[in-house]
Scaffold this motif. Structure first.
Motif, mmCIF file in Angstrom:
data_model
loop_
_atom_site.group_PDB
_atom_site.id
_atom_site.type_symbol
_atom_site.label_atom_id
_atom_site.label_comp_id
_atom_site.label_asym_id
_atom_site.label_seq_id
_atom_site.Cartn_x
_atom_site.Cartn_y
_atom_site.Cartn_z
ATOM 1 N N ARG A 202 0.839 -1.197 0.000
ATOM 2 C CA ARG A 202 0.000 0.000 0.000
ATOM 3 C C ARG A 202 0.873 1.245 0.000
ATOM 4 O O ARG A 202 1.832 1.338 0.764
ATOM 5 C CB ARG A 202 -0.909 0.002 1.236
ATOM 6 C CG ARG A 202 -1.994 -1.068 1.179
ATOM 7 C CD ARG A 202 -2.742 -1.144 2.479
ATOM 8 N NE ARG A 202 -4.011 -1.816 2.332
ATOM 9 C CZ ARG A 202 -4.888 -1.981 3.327
ATOM 10 N NH1 ARG A 202 -4.606 -1.521 4.536
ATOM 11 N NH2 ARG A 202 -6.034 -2.587 3.119
ATOM 12 N N PHE A 203 0.511 2.184 -0.856
ATOM 13 C CA PHE A 203 1.236 3.449 -0.938
ATOM 14 C C PHE A 203 0.216 4.577 -0.986
ATOM 15 O O PHE A 203 -0.636 4.618 -1.887
ATOM 16 C CB PHE A 203 2.118 3.485 -2.187
ATOM 17 C CG PHE A 203 2.851 4.783 -2.381
ATOM 18 C CD1 PHE A 203 3.990 5.071 -1.632
ATOM 19 C CD2 PHE A 203 2.396 5.728 -3.291
ATOM 20 C CE1 PHE A 203 4.664 6.268 -1.797
ATOM 21 C CE2 PHE A 203 3.069 6.921 -3.473
ATOM 22 C CZ PHE A 203 4.201 7.200 -2.716
ATOM 23 N N VAL A 204 0.276 5.487 -0.007
ATOM 24 C CA VAL A 204 -0.653 6.612 0.045
ATOM 25 C C VAL A 204 -0.035 7.786 -0.710
ATOM 26 O O VAL A 204 1.060 8.248 -0.379
ATOM 27 C CB VAL A 204 -0.977 7.015 1.495
ATOM 28 C CG1 VAL A 204 -1.953 8.185 1.514
ATOM 29 C CG2 VAL A 204 -1.575 5.823 2.251
ATOM 30 N N LEU A 205 -0.743 8.269 -1.715
ATOM 31 C CA LEU A 205 -0.276 9.369 -2.561
ATOM 32 C C LEU A 205 -0.763 10.693 -1.979
ATOM 33 O O LEU A 205 -1.962 10.994 -2.015
ATOM 34 C CB LEU A 205 -0.788 9.183 -3.984
ATOM 35 C CG LEU A 205 -0.250 10.158 -5.030
ATOM 36 C CD1 LEU A 205 1.254 9.952 -5.235
ATOM 37 C CD2 LEU A 205 -1.001 9.992 -6.358
ATOM 38 N N VAL A 206 0.182 11.470 -1.435
ATOM 39 C CA VAL A 206 -0.145 12.749 -0.792
ATOM 40 C C VAL A 206 0.528 13.876 -1.565
ATOM 41 O O VAL A 206 1.761 13.971 -1.573
ATOM 42 C CB VAL A 206 0.333 12.781 0.672
ATOM 43 C CG1 VAL A 206 -0.171 14.055 1.357
ATOM 44 C CG2 VAL A 206 -0.123 11.544 1.434
ATOM 45 N N VAL A 232 -0.426 -3.811 -5.824
ATOM 46 C CA VAL A 232 -0.076 -2.532 -5.223
ATOM 47 C C VAL A 232 -1.317 -1.659 -5.215
ATOM 48 O O VAL A 232 -1.931 -1.424 -6.267
ATOM 49 C CB VAL A 232 1.047 -1.816 -5.993
ATOM 50 C CG1 VAL A 232 1.332 -0.439 -5.363
ATOM 51 C CG2 VAL A 232 2.313 -2.662 -6.016
ATOM 52 N N ASP A 233 -1.706 -1.203 -4.034
ATOM 53 C CA ASP A 233 -2.825 -0.271 -3.904
ATOM 54 C C ASP A 233 -2.274 1.138 -3.790
ATOM 55 O O ASP A 233 -1.624 1.473 -2.787
ATOM 56 C CB ASP A 233 -3.667 -0.601 -2.670
ATOM 57 C CG ASP A 233 -4.453 -1.880 -2.837
ATOM 58 O OD1 ASP A 233 -5.396 -1.891 -3.648
ATOM 59 O OD2 ASP A 233 -4.121 -2.875 -2.162
ATOM 60 N N VAL A 234 -2.507 1.955 -4.793
ATOM 61 C CA VAL A 234 -2.157 3.374 -4.731
ATOM 62 C C VAL A 234 -3.377 4.088 -4.149
ATOM 63 O O VAL A 234 -4.428 4.179 -4.795
ATOM 64 C CB VAL A 234 -1.800 3.932 -6.108
ATOM 65 C CG1 VAL A 234 -1.514 5.429 -6.025
ATOM 66 C CG2 VAL A 234 -0.587 3.195 -6.679
ATOM 67 N N LEU A 235 -3.228 4.552 -2.926
ATOM 68 C CA LEU A 235 -4.362 5.104 -2.182
ATOM 69 C C LEU A 235 -4.316 6.627 -2.197
ATOM 70 O O LEU A 235 -3.370 7.229 -1.679
ATOM 71 C CB LEU A 235 -4.335 4.592 -0.739
ATOM 72 C CG LEU A 235 -4.313 3.068 -0.584
ATOM 73 C CD1 LEU A 235 -4.146 2.686 0.878
ATOM 74 C CD2 LEU A 235 -5.585 2.462 -1.154
#
Length: 280
Positions: A202-206, A232-235
């Motif tokens: 999981r990768f949180v895109l900020v 891969v979850d791009v959150l």
């Protein structure tokens, strides 16, 4: 549907019998052998969810306490152990048992989340073992990996899937986001790869924080070397948890940060896909 606890049932475990240190008797769980007593821990809540905590419909147990203080955490009420309730493993398993037919029919399972479940490794291990062996459910561990060294090989044997957060590749950014160093998470990721344990990353895109192309490329290149990352979850960053920060009298420093655009999310997914990864 998040269910907070009322009065717990008396703690008890029929299989918690006395054994020599490190020895597990037939029918006994690893936690009972390790602690010489029934297993209990501090639980924030449990929930039934679909599509966000592993495949299918999941019975998700949120354990309290986390060593990280992520700037975008949408459940800051799980950071502190005192916000949970001491609960026996028997209580959690009894609740999950009510939904096993429905969960199994959906191709789902059970997920141990938090907070950070590896802050309570014995209790997390007990729940994973019993969800898998007593209830026959697919099991997932949702973790930042920072405390991965606390996950014993016995605990990981009862895990079918690890939901692993890698929040940044740039070390300074990672420290800014979490208040902790990145290396323990990378060490845990490598260990999972060595064990052949399936991982959803999981990768949180900020925007303005984790969205630098070289940062995303660093996470993607690392994940591409592991060989066990099946998804891969791009959150996209969101502010749905901001009201919880305010209720806890905690400052939400990303108040003025926008959510990423659809184009930004698509670009991040393309970077992961370029490493041969299934980015969704």
């Amino acid at each position: 549907m998040t269910v907070l606890f009322g009065t717990s049932l008396p703690v008890g475990h029929a299989n918690a019998i006395s054994v020599s240190a490190g020895q597990v008797s037939a029918g006994q769980t690893p936690a009972a052998a390790a602690t010489q007593r029934p297993s209990e821990g501090t639980v924030h809540s449990w929930d039934l969810s679909t599509g966000v905590d592993g495949p299918g419909t999941r019975f998700v147990t949120f354990l309290s306490g986390c060593p990280l203080t992520c700037l975008y955490c949408h459940n800051p009420d799980t950071m502190r152990m005192r916000n949970g309730k001491r609960t026996s493993a028997d209580d959690v398993i009894a609740e999950a048992r009510k939904y096993t037919k429905f969960i199994s029919a959906s191709g789902g399972g059970a997920t141990i989340s938090g907070g950070e479940p590896l802050l309570q490794p014995v209790f997390a291990g007990e729940l994973l073992h019993r969800m898998k062996n007593d209830l026959g459910l697919h099991t997932a561990l949702d973790t930042s990996g920072f405390l991965g060294a606390r996950a014993t090989d016995a605990l990981l044997r009862d895990v079918d899937l690890v939901l692993l957060d890698i929040k940044s590749w740039d070390r300074e950014t990672y420290k800014k986001v979490t208040s902790r160093p990145l290396e323990p998470t990378l060490d845990f990721a490598r260990r999972l790869a060595g064990l052949g344990k399936e991982v959803h990353l999981r990768f949180v895109l900020v925007p303005g924080l984790t969205d630098a192309r070289e940062n995303i490329e660093g996470v993607a290149a690392f994940a591409g070397t592991l060989g066990n990352v099946s998804r891969v979850d791009v959150l996209p960053f969101h502010k749905l948890g901001e009201s919880k920060w305010e209720a806890l009298d905690m400052k939400f420093t990303l108040h003025d940060t926008p959510s990423p655009t659809a184009a930004q999310v698509a670009e991040a997914k393309a970077i992961f896909a370029a490493q041969g990864l299934n980015a969704v």
